[in-house]
Motif scaffolding. Structure first.
Motif, mmCIF file in Angstrom:
data_model
loop_
_atom_site.group_PDB
_atom_site.id
_atom_site.type_symbol
_atom_site.label_atom_id
_atom_site.label_comp_id
_atom_site.label_asym_id
_atom_site.label_seq_id
_atom_site.Cartn_x
_atom_site.Cartn_y
_atom_site.Cartn_z
ATOM 1 N N LEU A 143 17.560 26.675 15.454
ATOM 2 C CA LEU A 143 16.103 26.674 15.424
ATOM 3 C C LEU A 143 15.629 27.080 14.039
ATOM 4 C CD1 LEU A 143 16.947 27.921 18.533
ATOM 5 C CD2 LEU A 143 14.519 27.346 18.777
ATOM 6 N N TYR A 144 14.771 26.236 13.451
ATOM 7 C CA TYR A 144 14.235 26.469 12.111
ATOM 8 C C TYR A 144 12.720 26.655 12.210
ATOM 9 C CZ TYR A 144 18.628 24.390 10.386
ATOM 10 O OH TYR A 144 19.949 24.106 10.114
ATOM 11 N N PRO A 145 12.159 27.715 11.649
ATOM 12 C CA PRO A 145 10.692 27.836 11.622
ATOM 13 C C PRO A 145 10.088 26.639 10.893
ATOM 14 C CG PRO A 145 11.744 29.897 10.952
ATOM 15 C CD PRO A 145 12.823 28.862 11.006
ATOM 16 N N SER B 35 14.017 34.247 11.650
ATOM 17 C CA SER B 35 14.121 33.090 10.766
ATOM 18 C C SER B 35 15.089 32.119 11.441
ATOM 19 C CB SER B 35 14.623 33.535 9.389
ATOM 20 O OG SER B 35 14.615 32.462 8.489
ATOM 21 N N ASP C 183 4.347 23.479 10.141
ATOM 22 C CA ASP C 183 3.918 24.275 11.281
ATOM 23 C C ASP C 183 2.490 23.932 11.689
ATOM 24 O OD1 ASP C 183 4.393 26.115 13.254
ATOM 25 O OD2 ASP C 183 3.622 27.801 12.088
ATOM 26 N N TYR D 148 8.938 26.015 16.095
ATOM 27 C CA TYR D 148 10.288 25.872 15.542
ATOM 28 C C TYR D 148 10.762 24.426 15.699
ATOM 29 C CZ TYR D 148 11.139 30.911 15.088
ATOM 30 O OH TYR D 148 11.103 32.231 14.709
#
Length: 743
Positions: free
Chosen positions: A659-661, A650, A581, A625
């Motif tokens: 969608l993945y953090p 999440s 991130d 994301y």
């Protein structure tokens, strides 16, 4: 001079010159020496320096992908690096003498190896680390025992699953009748798909009961042929009395290849009309079975069992006899995994069906072996070759270059060569002309796509090393020119992913000027979000930069670093250590580099970074994301999971998008993907490819399979950065691996 060379000196020189990355080979040989030292005095054999040197070259051969090496000095001499001849002041005669003595010394270490011949190869017990094998022609090869076992298993299972027989050749009437049936299955029967003769032959031979290898280049319709092949095979199975419930397994060697296979099957199913019960009950049942078939990696299918120290499914616990297997991208499967898969499948006489797909001209597996190529040459009676490309027009620059790359010189009937005029038209002398082709050709491609007209799939190239003067370019000059090239490529294909913040905020999902990559959770609308996600990923996968090298100038790392800075507008700063991130910005294309089965991500999965926000003003929060398309069954096409707007969700799905953090993905499992290696691109397809070949004329990555795989990733425009000389070197050098598979 042979008495001057020492094992330790050779290992250090290999490390210093970059021929090996670590001391793994040295450590392995020293471990074998210690094993010999532990023997009783009557059995003890001290390993000579020459034998250690021979084993050093032997393990280098294995590291290059062979599963064995010739037990012969002349052949092994070629694996002594030429630059080390100068380091040690030696010639090839001296090296040959050392290796000959090393081989003789190894023969004396009889407790390290078993002896087998072609005549008794099935009589094998794995009780020593090596096998000295004499093939059917009387030549000796040295195998690691584990790989020799895999070779034997593959030979045995191929004989069981693909028995020798005269290939069935369907008549023209049978081909026409099959196509009439297929057109009648489709939603638009007036413009329905028709199979060419080779595809129809595969379908009809499978219907007759044959197991098959189906091979062909990119875009030749292998998956389409298999889709209708499964329809005919399963239709016949459903009509059996008593009726049996056949299992269908669709597998590939990697998670990315698994997803591509699933997408191809679903795409083909989407062109088939819906069926009612009654007279069409069997057809409905068949297509439902195909649609719902689980796609998996080979590892997942076999299922690792820690208690057994291997796979759950193996020779002692095989799949049911009423099972059909489709194995895609078989060129990527190494010999050990290939053997494990075949061992878990019952013989053809017990009813098992298997269809193996792949392109023998693509890169072989990363691990040991080149199994598909070997089997295709040995089982021509069970092979259907597809030659007609569905993606590229015959006679285009692309088809000429691709076919010329794999054309074996001197082989009768191979008349596809690139002439001086071809090279002159493909290699542009001016960099501005080359970069100008990015937008020009893409505009022509889109126009042809919109108007549904044919497109000639052009190929253009530029030599970064060429200079108008007699003075060669400096490194800094070449770097500057490469950056200018990347800026042009960015402007043509990636700039819409980074809307200019100085301009007024554009409408979400607008075409032309840019795309929105920041989404407000408070405004969440599954349908519109899904539409925008689709446009984003279509744009992101429209083009791809490929490189043979990971490191060095114009390697993947260098290219991605340059593109990162271009995308950031030249802003300084490097990645911070920590979670993903922190390292990426919205609009960055990224790729997963490690399997994470627990969350459904696999090595090679690629997508794009988007930002999700919620709230406004001082209460505004945001999170990055990883957006990826993951095909699901038709029954899930419209499924939308609505996140809670009061907090960041999440992992969540919007239609066919996940969608993945990014904060949940470890940094060592995700990388920028403006540029990826040609290896990682295998099996993928793009409308535009910018491909960099190694500058070093002696690079082992200058080979025919690298060149062919990179070129055939495109269904539109191909741009190469290479000298003509290095292109020719790659064209003439083929990756050859010793496997000694015999049937």
């Amino acid at each position: 001079m042979a008495d001057k060379l020492r094992f330790s000196e050779l290992c250090q020189a290999l490390l210093d010159k970059g021929h090996v990355k670590d001391n793994r080979i040295k450590d392995t040989i020293e471990m074998l020496c210690r094993a010999l030292d532990r023997l009783s005095d009557s059995e003890k054999r001290e390993m000579s320096e020459e034998t250690k040197i021979f084993l050093t070259l032997y393990f280098r051969v294995l590291d290059n992908g062979s599963i064995c090496a010739p037990f012969e000095a002349d052949a092994m001499c070629g694996f002594f690096p030429s630059d080390l001849l100068r380091v040690f002041d030696m010639d090839e005669t001296c090296v040959k003498d050392i290796i000959g003595k090393g081989i003789s010394g190894f023969r004396d270490c009889r407790l390290l190896y078993s002896e087998r011949s072609y005549a008794d190869q099935n009589d094998f017990a794995q009780d020593k680390p090596f096998v000295l094998y004499e093939n059917s022609k009387g030549f000796e090869f040295l195998f690691p025992a584990k790989r020799f076992r895999a070779k034997l298993d593959i030979e045995k299972k191929i004989k069981e699953l693909f028995p020798d027989k005269q290939p069935y050749e369907p008549s023209d009437d049978e081909v026409e009748s099959l196509n009439e049936e297929i057109v009648g299955l489709q939603r638009d029967d007036k413009r329905g798909i028709k199979l060419n003769r080779e595809q129809a032959t595969a379908v009809l031979r499978a219907e007759k009961g044959e197991n098959l290898f189906i091979t062909g280049g990119a875009g030749t319709g292998k998956t389409t042929a298999v889709f209708y092949l499964l329809y005919k095979v399963l239709e016949k199975c459903c009509q059996e009395k008593p009726k049996k419930d056949w299992n269908l397994y669709l597998v590939a060697p990697s998670g990315k290849a698994q997803d591509r296979l699933r997408e191809s099957i679903q795409e083909a199913r989407g062109k088939i009309r819906d069926f009612d019960e009654g007279d069409e009950a069997v057809v409905k049942e068949v297509f439902d079975k195909i649609s719902k078939a689980e796609c998996s990696t080979i590892h997942s299918l076999l299922s690792v069992d820690p208690r057994k120290g291997g796979f759950r499914y193996d020779a002692s616990n095989q799949f049911d006899a009423e099972s059909i297997f489709v194995v895609d991208e078989a060129s990527m499967i190494d010999i050990g995994l290939f053997a494990s898969l075949l061992n878990a499948i019952r013989s053809r006489s017990e009813g098992s069906r298997i269809f193996i797909l792949g392109d023998e001209n693509q890169l072989p597996s990363v691990e040991a072996g080149a199994v598909l190529g070997d089997l295709l040459s040995l089982k021509k009676d069970s092979t259907v070759r597809l030659v007609e490309s569905k993606r590229q027009k015959e006679g285009s620059d692309f088809t000429k270059v691709a076919k010329a790359v794999i054309c074996e010189k001197g082989v009768e009937g191979n008349d596809i060569v690139l002439t001086d005029n071809d090279f002159k038209s493909i290699w542009l002398e001016n960099e501005k002309d080359f970069c100008g082709k990015f937008k020009e050709c893409e505009g022509e491609r889109k126009k042809a796509e919109d108007e549904k007209t044919s497109y000639l799939n052009p190929v253009f190239a530029y030599d970064l090393t060429s200079s108008a003067s007699d003075k060669p370019k400096t490194r800094s000059e070449k770097e500057q020119q490469a950056r200018e090239m990347l800026e042009s490529y960015y402007e043509a294909f990636y700039s819409p992913l980074y809307p200019d913040v100085k301009k007024a905020k554009r409408k979400k999902g607008s075409d032309g000027d840019g795309y929105e990559v920041v989404f407000n959770l408070d405004e969440f609308d599954g349908e519109s979000f899904s539409d925008m996600f689709g446009k984003l990923l279509k744009l992101q996968t429209n083009s791809q930069i490929l490189a043979a090298n990971k490191e060095g100038f114009c390697g993947v790392k260098w290219l991605n670093d340059e593109m990162r800075e271009i995308a950031k507008g030249g802003a300084a700063g490097k990645n911070r250590k920590g979670d993903a991130d922190d390292a990426f910005i919205p609009g960055n294309p990224v790729i997963i580099t490690r399997n994470m089965k627990n969350i459904g991500l696999f090595n090679g999965d690629n997508g794009i970074v988007v930002r999700i926000t919620c709230g406004s003003g001082e209460a505004k929060k945001e999170m990055n994301y990883f957006l990826i398309r993951k095909e699901v069954g038709k029954e899930h096409d419209s499924s939308v999971v609505k996140p809670d707007s009061n907090r960041f969700p999440s992992i969540f799905r919007v239609g066919n998008f996940l969608l993945y953090p990014l904060s949940q993905i470890p940094m060592d499992s995700i990388e920028l993907a403006y540029a990826i290696t040609i290896h990682k691109s295998q099996g993928s397809g793009y409308n535009n490819v910018l491909m960099f070949l190694p500058e070093d004329k002696d690079s082992p990555l200058l080979n025919r399979q690298i060149l062919y795989t990179g070129i055939t990733r495109t269904s539109g425009n191909t741009y190469m950065v290479s000298s003509i000389e290095n292109f020719k070197r790659a064209q003439e050098k083929r990756i050859d691996r010793w496997t000694e598979i015999e049937l």
